[in-house]
Design a protein around this motif. Structure first.
Motif, PDB file in Angstrom:
ATOM      1  N   ILE A   5       0.853  -1.187   0.000  1.00 26.49           N
ATOM      2  CA  ILE A   5       0.000   0.000   0.000  1.00 26.49           C
ATOM      3  C   ILE A   5       0.891   1.239   0.000  1.00 26.49           C
ATOM      4  N   GLY A   6       0.384   2.332  -0.536  1.00 27.72           N
ATOM      5  CA  GLY A   6       1.158   3.570  -0.614  1.00 27.72           C
ATOM      6  C   GLY A   6       1.676   4.018   0.746  1.00 27.72           C
ATOM      7  N   GLY A   7       2.828   4.672   0.709  1.00 31.33           N
ATOM      8  CA  GLY A   7       3.479   5.127   1.934  1.00 31.33           C
ATOM      9  C   GLY A   7       3.530   6.634   2.085  1.00 31.33           C
ATOM     10  N   GLY A   8       2.611   7.354   1.433  1.00 34.08           N
ATOM     11  CA  GLY A   8       2.503   8.779   1.665  1.00 34.08           C
ATOM     12  C   GLY A   8       3.396   9.665   0.814  1.00 34.08           C
ATOM     13  N   ALA A   9       4.229   9.067  -0.036  1.00 38.05           N
ATOM     14  CA  ALA A   9       5.102   9.834  -0.928  1.00 38.05           C
ATOM     15  C   ALA A   9       5.326   9.010  -2.190  1.00 38.05           C
ATOM     16  N   HIS A  10       5.649   9.681  -3.279  1.00 40.72           N
ATOM     17  CA  HIS A  10       5.935   8.949  -4.516  1.00 40.72           C
ATOM     18  C   HIS A  10       7.132   8.035  -4.287  1.00 40.72           C
ATOM     19  N   GLY A  11       7.005   6.780  -4.716  1.00 39.09           N
ATOM     20  CA  GLY A  11       8.103   5.834  -4.595  1.00 39.09           C
ATOM     21  C   GLY A  11       8.281   5.244  -3.211  1.00 39.09           C
ATOM     22  N   VAL A  12       7.287   5.393  -2.335  1.00 37.55           N
ATOM     23  CA  VAL A  12       7.349   4.816  -0.989  1.00 37.55           C
ATOM     24  C   VAL A  12       6.113   3.935  -0.790  1.00 37.55           C
ATOM     25  N   ALA A  13       6.334   2.714  -0.325  1.00 38.28           N
ATOM     26  CA  ALA A  13       5.224   1.787  -0.111  1.00 38.28           C
ATOM     27  C   ALA A  13       5.488   0.956   1.135  1.00 38.28           C
ATOM     28  N   ALA A  14       4.413   0.401   1.682  1.00 36.94           N
ATOM     29  CA  ALA A  14       4.524  -0.487   2.835  1.00 36.94           C
ATOM     30  C   ALA A  14       3.895  -1.826   2.468  1.00 36.94           C
ATOM     31  N   THR A  15       4.638  -2.889   2.688  1.00 39.53           N
ATOM     32  CA  THR A  15       4.134  -4.234   2.452  1.00 39.53           C
ATOM     33  C   THR A  15       3.622  -4.776   3.782  1.00 39.53           C
ATOM     34  N   VAL A  16       2.378  -5.251   3.751  1.00 38.99           N
ATOM     35  CA  VAL A  16       1.700  -5.688   4.973  1.00 38.99           C
ATOM     36  C   VAL A  16       0.857  -6.921   4.680  1.00 38.99           C
ATOM     37  N   ASP A  17       0.472  -7.619   5.734  1.00 40.16           N
ATOM     38  CA  ASP A  17      -0.488  -8.703   5.618  1.00 40.16           C
ATOM     39  C   ASP A  17      -1.867  -8.078   5.396  1.00 40.16           C
ATOM     40  N   GLY A  18      -2.557  -8.496   4.342  1.00 40.63           N
ATOM     41  CA  GLY A  18      -3.845  -7.903   4.003  1.00 40.63           C
ATOM     42  C   GLY A  18      -4.887  -8.029   5.100  1.00 40.63           C
ATOM     43  N   ALA A  19      -4.912  -9.169   5.788  1.00 43.70           N
ATOM     44  CA  ALA A  19      -5.891  -9.353   6.868  1.00 43.70           C
ATOM     45  C   ALA A  19      -5.603  -8.389   8.020  1.00 43.70           C
ATOM     46  N   GLN A  20      -4.315  -8.213   8.354  1.00 44.23           N
ATOM     47  CA  GLN A  20      -3.957  -7.247   9.397  1.00 44.23           C
ATOM     48  C   GLN A  20      -4.302  -5.831   8.956  1.00 44.23           C
ATOM     49  N   LEU A  21      -4.108  -5.536   7.685  1.00 43.39           N
ATOM     50  CA  LEU A  21      -4.409  -4.211   7.145  1.00 43.39           C
ATOM     51  C   LEU A  21      -5.888  -3.875   7.337  1.00 43.39           C
ATOM     52  N   VAL A  22      -6.775  -4.770   6.922  1.00 44.45           N
ATOM     53  CA  VAL A  22      -8.203  -4.454   7.023  1.00 44.45           C
ATOM     54  C   VAL A  22      -8.643  -4.349   8.478  1.00 44.45           C
ATOM     55  N   ARG A  23      -8.052  -5.157   9.362  1.00 40.01           N
ATOM     56  CA  ARG A  23      -8.375  -5.050  10.799  1.00 40.01           C
ATOM     57  C   ARG A  23      -7.892  -3.728  11.369  1.00 40.01           C
ATOM     58  N   ALA A  24      -6.663  -3.350  11.050  1.00 41.35           N
ATOM     59  CA  ALA A  24      -6.094  -2.109  11.587  1.00 41.35           C
ATOM     60  C   ALA A  24      -6.884  -0.885  11.143  1.00 41.35           C
ATOM     61  N   LEU A  25      -7.434  -0.937   9.938  1.00 39.68           N
ATOM     62  CA  LEU A  25      -8.194   0.190   9.407  1.00 39.68           C
ATOM     63  C   LEU A  25      -9.683   0.085   9.722  1.00 39.68           C
ATOM     64  N   ASP A  26     -10.085  -0.989  10.406  1.00 36.96           N
ATOM     65  CA  ASP A  26     -11.497  -1.244  10.690  1.00 36.96           C
ATOM     66  C   ASP A  26     -12.307  -1.129   9.396  1.00 36.96           C
ATOM     67  N   ALA A  27     -11.758  -1.721   8.343  1.00 34.70           N
ATOM     68  CA  ALA A  27     -12.359  -1.596   7.013  1.00 34.70           C
ATOM     69  C   ALA A  27     -13.584  -2.478   6.864  1.00 34.70           C
ATOM     70  N   THR A  28     -14.539  -1.986   6.112  1.00 39.90           N
ATOM     71  CA  THR A  28     -15.652  -2.801   5.642  1.00 39.90           C
ATOM     72  C   THR A  28     -15.112  -3.594   4.470  1.00 39.90           C
ATOM     73  N   VAL A  29     -15.260  -4.919   4.498  1.00 39.73           N
ATOM     74  CA  VAL A  29     -14.704  -5.766   3.461  1.00 39.73           C
ATOM     75  C   VAL A  29     -15.844  -6.304   2.598  1.00 39.73           C
ATOM     76  N   SER A  30     -15.723  -6.100   1.292  1.00 43.72           N
ATOM     77  CA  SER A  30     -16.757  -6.557   0.360  1.00 43.72           C
ATOM     78  C   SER A  30     -16.171  -6.625  -1.032  1.00 43.72           C
TER      79      SER A  30
END
Length: 164
Positions: free
Chosen positions: A131-156
């Motif tokens: 996922i993007g890291g807030g600047a061009h050319g910066v990204a963060a690699t994360v576990d998708g399940a942890q990502l949606v939990r951390a963001l309290d995302a609605t998943v659909s």
């Protein structure tokens, strides 16, 4: 003297947001890229794992983030049905920056000026993503399940394959 550019304000906010979320992440810094394939190669992940954060407007001063896997695009009928609205739009670049603090191409929910709600396509939680890291050319690699939990995302299922 280092060749690395000093972190931008956006990168600092995004990484601080990631750190405070408590999820594990790995930062990748690479030059600007011109395509999904280039981004995937630079981040060491397959294209479907590159997640775009799209800002969507529901109404006046009412926005949300939609996490879209690489090679896919928002299915507007699916997203409208999920949200129970008849109309959605994408703000222009200046408005997106005003409501998130990030330029297009750098947007991430982490460190956004406002913690807008997040909708994640169901494919995001099934894999490792970048996922993007807030600047061009910066990204963060994360576990998708942890990502949606951390963001309290609605998943659909809110995307469809990009047309060729």
């Amino acid at each position: 003297m280092s060749d690395a550019a000093a972190p931008t304000d956006g990168e600092r906010r995004a990484l601080a947001g990631l750190e405070s979320s408590g999820i594990e992440f790995q930062v990748t810094r690479h030059g600007r890229v011109g395509s999904l394939a280039e981004a995937a190669q630079a981040r060491g992940i397959d294209p479907a794992g590159v997640v775009k954060t799209i800002v969507v407007r529901r109404g006046d001063d009412d926005f949300l983030f939609v996490l879209v896997p690489g090679g896919r695009t928002i299915s507007w009928p699916k997203l409208r049905a999920l949200l129970g609205v008849s109309r959605l739009s994408m703000p222009d670049a200046a408005t997106a920056k005003d409501v998130t603090g990030y330029e297009r191409g750098t947007i991430t929910p982490f460190g956004s000026l406002v913690a807008w709600p997040v909708v994640a396509d169901s494919r995001v939680r099934e894999r490792t993503v970048s996922i993007g890291g807030g600047a061009h050319g910066v990204a963060a690699t994360v576990d998708g399940a942890q990502l949606v939990r951390a963001l309290d995302a609605t998943v659909s299922d809110v995307t469809e394959p990009e047309s060729e």
